[in-house]
Design an enzyme around this catalytic site. Structure first.
Site, PDB file in Angstrom:
ATOM      1  N   TYR A 124     -93.464  10.083  21.850  1.00  0.00           N
ATOM      2  CA  TYR A 124     -92.501   8.924  21.880  1.00  0.00           C
ATOM      3  C   TYR A 124     -91.815   8.713  23.140  1.00  0.00           C
ATOM      4  O   TYR A 124     -91.612   7.738  23.551  1.00  0.00           O
ATOM      5  CB  TYR A 124     -91.358   9.615  20.785  1.00  0.00           C
ATOM      6  CG  TYR A 124     -90.030   9.022  21.212  1.00  0.00           C
ATOM      7  CD1 TYR A 124     -89.865   7.544  20.509  1.00  0.00           C
ATOM      8  CD2 TYR A 124     -89.057   9.112  21.664  1.00  0.00           C
ATOM      9  CE1 TYR A 124     -88.602   6.604  20.685  1.00  0.00           C
ATOM     10  CE2 TYR A 124     -87.980   8.459  22.123  1.00  0.00           C
ATOM     11  CZ  TYR A 124     -87.758   7.361  21.444  1.00  0.00           C
ATOM     12  OH  TYR A 124     -86.715   6.493  21.567  1.00  0.00           O
ATOM     13  N   SER A 167     -77.188   5.908  25.845  1.00  0.00           N
ATOM     14  CA  SER A 167     -77.804   4.738  24.803  1.00  0.00           C
ATOM     15  C   SER A 167     -77.146   4.821  23.766  1.00  0.00           C
ATOM     16  O   SER A 167     -76.493   5.830  23.245  1.00  0.00           O
ATOM     17  CB  SER A 167     -79.203   5.283  24.373  1.00  0.00           C
ATOM     18  OG  SER A 167     -79.950   4.654  23.358  1.00  0.00           O
ATOM     19  N   GLN A 170     -74.897   1.763  26.944  1.00  0.00           N
ATOM     20  CA  GLN A 170     -75.939   0.561  26.700  1.00  0.00           C
ATOM     21  C   GLN A 170     -75.539   0.406  24.884  1.00  0.00           C
ATOM     22  O   GLN A 170     -75.436   1.273  24.271  1.00  0.00           O
ATOM     23  CB  GLN A 170     -77.270   1.297  26.900  1.00  0.00           C
ATOM     24  CG  GLN A 170     -78.269   0.049  26.372  1.00  0.00           C
ATOM     25  CD  GLN A 170     -78.634   0.499  25.194  1.00  0.00           C
ATOM     26  OE1 GLN A 170     -78.526   1.396  24.374  1.00  0.00           O
ATOM     27  NE2 GLN A 170     -79.340  -0.627  24.489  1.00  0.00           N
ATOM     28  N   TYR A 196     -76.621  -1.381  21.432  1.00  0.00           N
ATOM     29  CA  TYR A 196     -77.518  -2.047  20.473  1.00  0.00           C
ATOM     30  C   TYR A 196     -76.358  -2.455  19.304  1.00  0.00           C
ATOM     31  O   TYR A 196     -75.640  -1.556  19.117  1.00  0.00           O
ATOM     32  CB  TYR A 196     -78.648  -1.405  19.766  1.00  0.00           C
ATOM     33  CG  TYR A 196     -79.677  -1.136  20.714  1.00  0.00           C
ATOM     34  CD1 TYR A 196     -80.429  -2.255  21.229  1.00  0.00           C
ATOM     35  CD2 TYR A 196     -80.224   0.378  21.020  1.00  0.00           C
ATOM     36  CE1 TYR A 196     -81.650  -1.749  22.151  1.00  0.00           C
ATOM     37  CE2 TYR A 196     -81.247   0.661  21.928  1.00  0.00           C
ATOM     38  CZ  TYR A 196     -81.946  -0.352  22.494  1.00  0.00           C
ATOM     39  OH  TYR A 196     -83.147  -0.201  23.165  1.00  0.00           O
ATOM     40  N   THR A 208     -79.099  -4.629  26.012  1.00  0.00           N
ATOM     41  CA  THR A 208     -80.398  -4.692  26.122  1.00  0.00           C
ATOM     42  C   THR A 208     -80.707  -6.069  25.332  1.00  0.00           C
ATOM     43  O   THR A 208     -80.329  -6.197  24.177  1.00  0.00           O
ATOM     44  CB  THR A 208     -81.028  -3.421  25.474  1.00  0.00           C
ATOM     45  OG1 THR A 208     -80.533  -2.374  26.289  1.00  0.00           O
ATOM     46  CG2 THR A 208     -82.373  -3.578  25.486  1.00  0.00           C
ATOM     47  N   ARG A 253     -95.395   0.558  18.735  1.00  0.00           N
ATOM     48  CA  ARG A 253     -95.672   1.781  19.299  1.00  0.00           C
ATOM     49  C   ARG A 253     -96.641   2.714  18.670  1.00  0.00           C
ATOM     50  O   ARG A 253     -96.116   3.448  17.646  1.00  0.00           O
ATOM     51  CB  ARG A 253     -94.227   2.325  19.968  1.00  0.00           C
ATOM     52  CG  ARG A 253     -93.339   1.553  20.714  1.00  0.00           C
ATOM     53  CD  ARG A 253     -91.996   1.923  20.604  1.00  0.00           C
ATOM     54  NE  ARG A 253     -91.074   0.858  21.012  1.00  0.00           N
ATOM     55  CZ  ARG A 253     -89.829   1.153  21.292  1.00  0.00           C
ATOM     56  NH1 ARG A 253     -89.223   2.194  20.878  1.00  0.00           N
ATOM     57  NH2 ARG A 253     -89.161  -0.086  21.621  1.00  0.00           N
ATOM     58  N   LYS A 304     -79.801  -6.352  30.307  1.00  0.00           N
ATOM     59  CA  LYS A 304     -81.126  -5.385  30.805  1.00  0.00           C
ATOM     60  C   LYS A 304     -82.249  -6.125  29.796  1.00  0.00           C
ATOM     61  O   LYS A 304     -81.983  -6.422  28.620  1.00  0.00           O
ATOM     62  CB  LYS A 304     -80.987  -3.919  30.267  1.00  0.00           C
ATOM     63  CG  LYS A 304     -82.074  -3.100  30.631  1.00  0.00           C
ATOM     64  CD  LYS A 304     -81.696  -1.427  30.266  1.00  0.00           C
ATOM     65  CE  LYS A 304     -82.867  -0.700  30.681  1.00  0.00           C
ATOM     66  NZ  LYS A 304     -83.865  -0.650  29.466  1.00  0.00           N
ATOM     67  N   HIS A 335     -88.561  -3.025  29.262  1.00  0.00           N
ATOM     68  CA  HIS A 335     -88.351  -1.550  28.316  1.00  0.00           C
ATOM     69  C   HIS A 335     -89.281  -0.759  28.492  1.00  0.00           C
ATOM     70  O   HIS A 335     -89.812  -0.016  27.574  1.00  0.00           O
ATOM     71  CB  HIS A 335     -88.248  -2.267  26.821  1.00  0.00           C
ATOM     72  CG  HIS A 335     -87.313  -1.647  25.997  1.00  0.00           C
ATOM     73  ND1 HIS A 335     -86.067  -2.326  25.547  1.00  0.00           N
ATOM     74  CD2 HIS A 335     -87.445  -0.442  25.195  1.00  0.00           C
ATOM     75  CE1 HIS A 335     -85.384  -1.334  24.678  1.00  0.00           C
ATOM     76  NE2 HIS A 335     -86.221  -0.135  24.588  1.00  0.00           N
ATOM     77  N   ARG A 385     -92.569  -0.730  26.247  1.00  0.00           N
ATOM     78  CA  ARG A 385     -92.534  -0.367  24.927  1.00  0.00           C
ATOM     79  C   ARG A 385     -92.205  -1.653  23.700  1.00  0.00           C
ATOM     80  O   ARG A 385     -92.039  -1.283  22.740  1.00  0.00           O
ATOM     81  CB  ARG A 385     -91.252   0.648  24.777  1.00  0.00           C
ATOM     82  CG  ARG A 385     -91.540   1.934  25.573  1.00  0.00           C
ATOM     83  CD  ARG A 385     -90.303   2.863  25.705  1.00  0.00           C
ATOM     84  NE  ARG A 385     -89.890   3.442  24.403  1.00  0.00           N
ATOM     85  CZ  ARG A 385     -90.200   4.466  23.840  1.00  0.00           C
ATOM     86  NH1 ARG A 385     -91.336   5.169  24.637  1.00  0.00           N
ATOM     87  NH2 ARG A 385     -89.854   4.897  22.860  1.00  0.00           N
ATOM     88  N   GLY A 425     -91.608   2.254  35.660  1.00  0.00           N
ATOM     89  CA  GLY A 425     -92.583   2.841  36.329  1.00  0.00           C
ATOM     90  C   GLY A 425     -92.439   3.777  37.697  1.00  0.00           C
ATOM     91  O   GLY A 425     -93.206   4.041  38.407  1.00  0.00           O
ATOM     92  N   ARG A 447     -88.271   7.527  32.235  1.00  0.00           N
ATOM     93  CA  ARG A 447     -89.533   8.784  31.782  1.00  0.00           C
ATOM     94  C   ARG A 447     -89.305   9.796  32.934  1.00  0.00           C
ATOM     95  O   ARG A 447     -89.524  11.070  32.612  1.00  0.00           O
ATOM     96  CB  ARG A 447     -90.805   8.245  31.622  1.00  0.00           C
ATOM     97  CG  ARG A 447     -90.887   7.249  30.416  1.00  0.00           C
ATOM     98  CD  ARG A 447     -92.569   6.927  30.389  1.00  0.00           C
ATOM     99  NE  ARG A 447     -92.740   6.040  29.092  1.00  0.00           N
ATOM    100  CZ  ARG A 447     -92.504   4.845  29.058  1.00  0.00           C
ATOM    101  NH1 ARG A 447     -92.050   3.920  30.023  1.00  0.00           N
ATOM    102  NH2 ARG A 447     -92.791   4.191  27.668  1.00  0.00           N
TER     103      ARG A 447
END
Length: 391
Positions: A30, A112, A133, A135, A161, A170, A259, A283, A286, A316, A338
């Protein structure tokens, strides 16, 4: 689960390997995976190789200054921790452990909406800037109380976002049983249980933490916290459009960052709608596969914004040199996702702290090797990059 990190962990790739060994396959993938063929996921990292450095040699730097400001708030080095949903599945400490590590390092944390810890508890553990953030999971009726809670708790900015009209495909998640594990059918879970039994340390910590957490910052009227759900279902019901920005400006009096921006046109729309910041992001690879790498479009968006808003980027970042390259191309700072999530999976708070320390040391070493005394002095003269990137 481990609470210390070996001194042999030298880079983010080492933390990734530790996380892979200590997390169930579903949880690790995930965090690790992307959409469709994962072209954009890979390109986000690979594209940094297209930028090379132009160092100034024979330069003595007594003190290297990594400090910068974002939206007027000082941070110790130019990287903030990005919003990572479901962090409490990665480690019971989740967002609390990550925010605490960020604060101890003198940098910021972005929480988040898809969080297993109450936003008040996250803010309480950190001395650094904390942003929320959003949603629209649960609609405006759930969002407005959360925004008021965030304001009262001391969150200083709101991150909207805009790249999730639906969830990206995914493929690792359905193959590993994400829907079944988060669902209510015990029978459906059975084929996916061996991966959890193979990670007894994670499983013990997960069960001691109460199992699958609820979404503590999405309070549904008359129902309480929303149960944790498959990400596809969550995103499909949370589309934000440009028309929502009038409402958002009324619901949130502080600065707003947008974002998920990948084009000059959208960057200008952000400015037109009063955004204080633009975050160049796909994202983490993703959502839309074959979208451009964030670094690739950074110069275009910096030019389009033309100083009317601060520009950040994510996607990245695995080395401090990557951070320096992004700053040379015009980013005010970067977000890391990540990179610290691997640390969280490897060893909770200690792993996040190590991830931040690795990147901070990388940035300072890179500046010294470049002959540049301060992140404020970085500019495009320190790098070579493809002419096609120039706006």
């Amino acid at each position: 689960m481990p609470t210390q990190i070996s001194s042999r962990v030298l880079n983010i790739a080492d933390l990734r390997r530790l996380a892979q060994r200590r997390l169930p396959k579903l949880v690790f993938e995930y965090v690790d995976g992307g959409a469709d063929d994962e072209i954009t996921l890979r390109e986000n990292c690979r594209v940094f190789a297209d930028v090379t450095f132009r160092p100034r040699q024979a330069v003595f730097i007594e003190n290297c200054n990594l400090r910068t400001t974002v939206l007027g708030q000082e941070i110790s080095f130019p990287a903030l921790l990005a919003p990572v949903g479901y962090s409490r599945l990665v480690h019971p400490g989740g967002e609390v452990a990550s925010a605490q590590a960020a604060g101890e390092a003198g940098t910021g944390f972005i929480l988040s909406t898809i969080s297993g810890h109450k936003l008040e508890n996250v803010k309480a553990v950190t001395r650094g800037p904390v942003w929320y953030q959003l949603y629209l999971v649960g609609g405006r009726a759930a969002a407005e109380p959360a925004l008021e809670r965030a304001r009262r708790a001391g969150f200083s900015a709101l991150v909207i976002t805009i790249d999730t009209p639906v969830a990206g495909m995914r493929e690792r998640d359905p193959r590993n049983g994400m829907r079944e594990i988060l669902g209510s059918s015990l029978l459906a879970k059975i084929p996916f249980l061996p991966q959890f039994l193979a990670r007894p340390g994670w499983l013990t910590a997960f069960l001691r933490d109460g199992g699958v957490p609820k979404l503590e910052n999405i309070i549904l009227p008359n129902l309480g916290p929303m149960p944790l759900m498959d990400v596809s279902a969550a995103l499909a019901a949370s589309v934000i459009t440009w028309s929502d920005f009038t409402w958002l400006r009324k619901a949130w009096p502080g600065p707003i960052l947008v974002k998920g921006v990948l084009t000059a046109e959208d960057a200008r729309r952000c400015v037109d709608h009063g955004a204080a910041g633009v975050i160049v992001s796909n994202h983490g690879g993703r959502q839309l596969d074959s979208a451009p790498a964030a670094l690739r479009v950074l110069p275009e968006i910096v030019a389009a914004v033309n100083g009317q808003a601060e520009v950040l980027m994510d996607g990245g970042i695995r080395r401090g040199g990557d951070i320096v390259k992004a700053l040379c191309l015009g980013a005010r700072a970067v977000l890391i996702g990540r990179a610290y999530a691997y640390g969280l999976g490897a060893a909770g708070h200690a792993g996040v702290s190590r991830a931040i320390a690795i990147l901070r040391a990388d940035v300072e070493r890179t500046l010294r090797l470049l002959g540049c005394p301060s992140v404020a002095d970085l500019n495009s003269s320190f790098v070579e990059f493809p002419a096609s990137w120039r706006p």
